[in-house]
Design a protein around this motif. Structure first.
Motif, PDB file in Angstrom:
ATOM      1  N   ALA A  50      76.787  25.764  38.558  1.00  0.00           N
ATOM      2  CA  ALA A  50      76.539  24.337  38.316  1.00  0.00           C
ATOM      3  C   ALA A  50      75.812  24.205  36.984  1.00  0.00           C
ATOM      4  O   ALA A  50      74.775  24.847  36.778  1.00  0.00           O
ATOM      5  N   LEU A 109      72.037  22.582  46.069  1.00  0.00           N
ATOM      6  CA  LEU A 109      72.988  23.124  45.082  1.00  0.00           C
ATOM      7  C   LEU A 109      73.122  24.637  45.227  1.00  0.00           C
ATOM      8  O   LEU A 109      74.195  25.204  44.993  1.00  0.00           O
ATOM      9  N   CYS A 113      76.550  26.772  45.164  1.00  0.00           N
ATOM     10  CA  CYS A 113      76.802  27.440  43.876  1.00  0.00           C
ATOM     11  C   CYS A 113      76.090  28.793  43.804  1.00  0.00           C
ATOM     12  O   CYS A 113      75.123  29.034  44.521  1.00  0.00           O
ATOM     13  N   LEU A 116      72.576  28.153  38.799  1.00  0.00           N
ATOM     14  CA  LEU A 116      72.332  26.813  38.262  1.00  0.00           C
ATOM     15  C   LEU A 116      71.916  26.963  36.805  1.00  0.00           C
ATOM     16  O   LEU A 116      71.063  27.801  36.495  1.00  0.00           O
TER      17      LEU A 116
END
Ligand code: CP
Length: 350
Positions: A50, A109, A113, A116
């Motif tokens: 991400a 997130l 994912c 990040l």
């Protein structure tokens, strides 16, 4: 910090090159060059990075997306205008404009994912009207980046914060190694340049630290009053000594570039004027001769010219230098991608 380790590296996140050992940095540089030359292949098949952009970007945005694609994974871009506004401070009553706390966002997130990546930097840090804090002490907290790192369960990569731009530092180190081969004993000059705005110092901080990891004789040139944060200077000195190089400061751009192998230029705002743009504007208006031109490049040892881009032509550097054979700015931008592929394969790989 939820994440304790990332693949045995000395720091779970990539927030600053100096969080890693110099051996780890050397390994990343070597891997980037091996990837570029097709000597090795790495796979992040099925993995998602991400990328959260709170600021504009050309190189970082495209090079991260392409790096993930080349590794068989995907980058999922999140911009500040297509997500909720996030809260970062602890113990707040969220009855204002922020809608979701990083304490939920980062772990959520992290469930989707594998990494990040965050870009969140004050764009013009010393302009009262555009800086959100107006205080270097406050900006230096890097609260957005550090909050994601604190609450994420996957590696966090700094795509430029207020203090560091380590992907630029690593990419530049790859470029210098590619150009010079042996870097020990070679001279690297990082020079301030005139610019009509007071830009952040994150890129300079990381470019400087990247060069200090290469065993080079590093010279930082800038006008008096434009000193970097003392913590960065101490870190540069420490890393330069550890790598077998040296670090010094010059207030004379003509003198600094003498016999340089690499001249890298970048503008930044003066800390004494932080949040006081009108005062800085007057002081920097006297410094328009801080430009890299043909005469200064002629003083080098057939030196190469570097700039992170974007660059203001005929302000920071003359078009003659930028378009000439000494300029390696396009290679430098390309190598961001190879450096980040090495980084992603190392942090996100199995
Ligand atoms: N050098 C750099 O980070 O460029 P962008 O701001 O375009 O990503």
């Amino acid at each position: 910090m939820l994440l304790q380790k990332a693949n045995g590296l000395s720091h779970p996140h990539f927030l600053n090159t100096a969080d890693l050992t110099q051996e780890e940095i050397q390994a990343l540089i070597a891997l980037a060059l091996d990837l570029k030359q097709g000597k090795v292949q790495k796979s992040l098949a099925g993995k998602t990075l991400a990328t959260l952009f709170f600021n504009p970007s050309v190189r970082t945005r495209v090079s991260f997306a392409t790096a993930m694609f080349k590794l068989g994974g995907q980058a999922l871009e999140i911009s500040s205008n297509n997500v909720w506004s996030f809260e970062y401070e602890d113990d707040v009553v969220m009855d204002g404009s922020t809608i979701e706390h990083v304490k939920e966002v980062a772990p959520v997130l992290s469930r989707y994912c594998d990494g990040l990546a965050i870009r969140c930097s004050e764009l013009v840090t010393r302009s009262a009207e555009s800086a959100s804090t107006g205080s270097w002490a406050e900006s230096k907290r890097d609260i957005v980046l550090n909050s994601f790192a604190k609450y994420a369960g996957v590696p966090v990569i700094n795509m430029e914060s207020n203090v560091y731009h380590p992907c630029q530092g690593l990419g530049d180190a790859v470029t210098i190694k590619e150009q010079l081969g042996e870097t020990k004993g070679k001279k690297y000059v990082h020079s301030w340049a005139y610019h009509p705005k007071a830009l952040p110092m994150a890129t300079t901080n990381s470019q400087l630290l990247g060069a200090c990891d290469l065993g080079m004789d590093v010279v930082l040139a800038h006008p008096q009053g434009w000193e970097l944060d003392p913590e960065i200077l101490a870190l540069a000195q420490k890393r330069a000594i550890e790598s077998g190089g040296s670090f010094s400061i010059s207030y004379d751009q003509h003198e600094a570039v003498e016999d340089a192998d690499i001249v890298c230029t970048k503008s930044w705002g003066a800390l004494p004027y932080y949040g006081n743009w009108e005062a800085e504007k007057q002081a920097r208006a006297q410094l328009k001769d801080w430009i890299i031109d043909e005469e200064k490049m002629a003083r080098t040892r057939h030196g190469k010219f570097m700039h992170c881009l974007p660059v203001r032509r005929n302000v920071e550097v003359t078009q003659g230098v930028l378009d000439g054979t000494s300029s390696i700015v396009i290679d430098e931008a390309e190598n961001r991608m190879w450096a980040q592929m090495a980084l992603l394969a190392t942090y996100l790989g199995d």
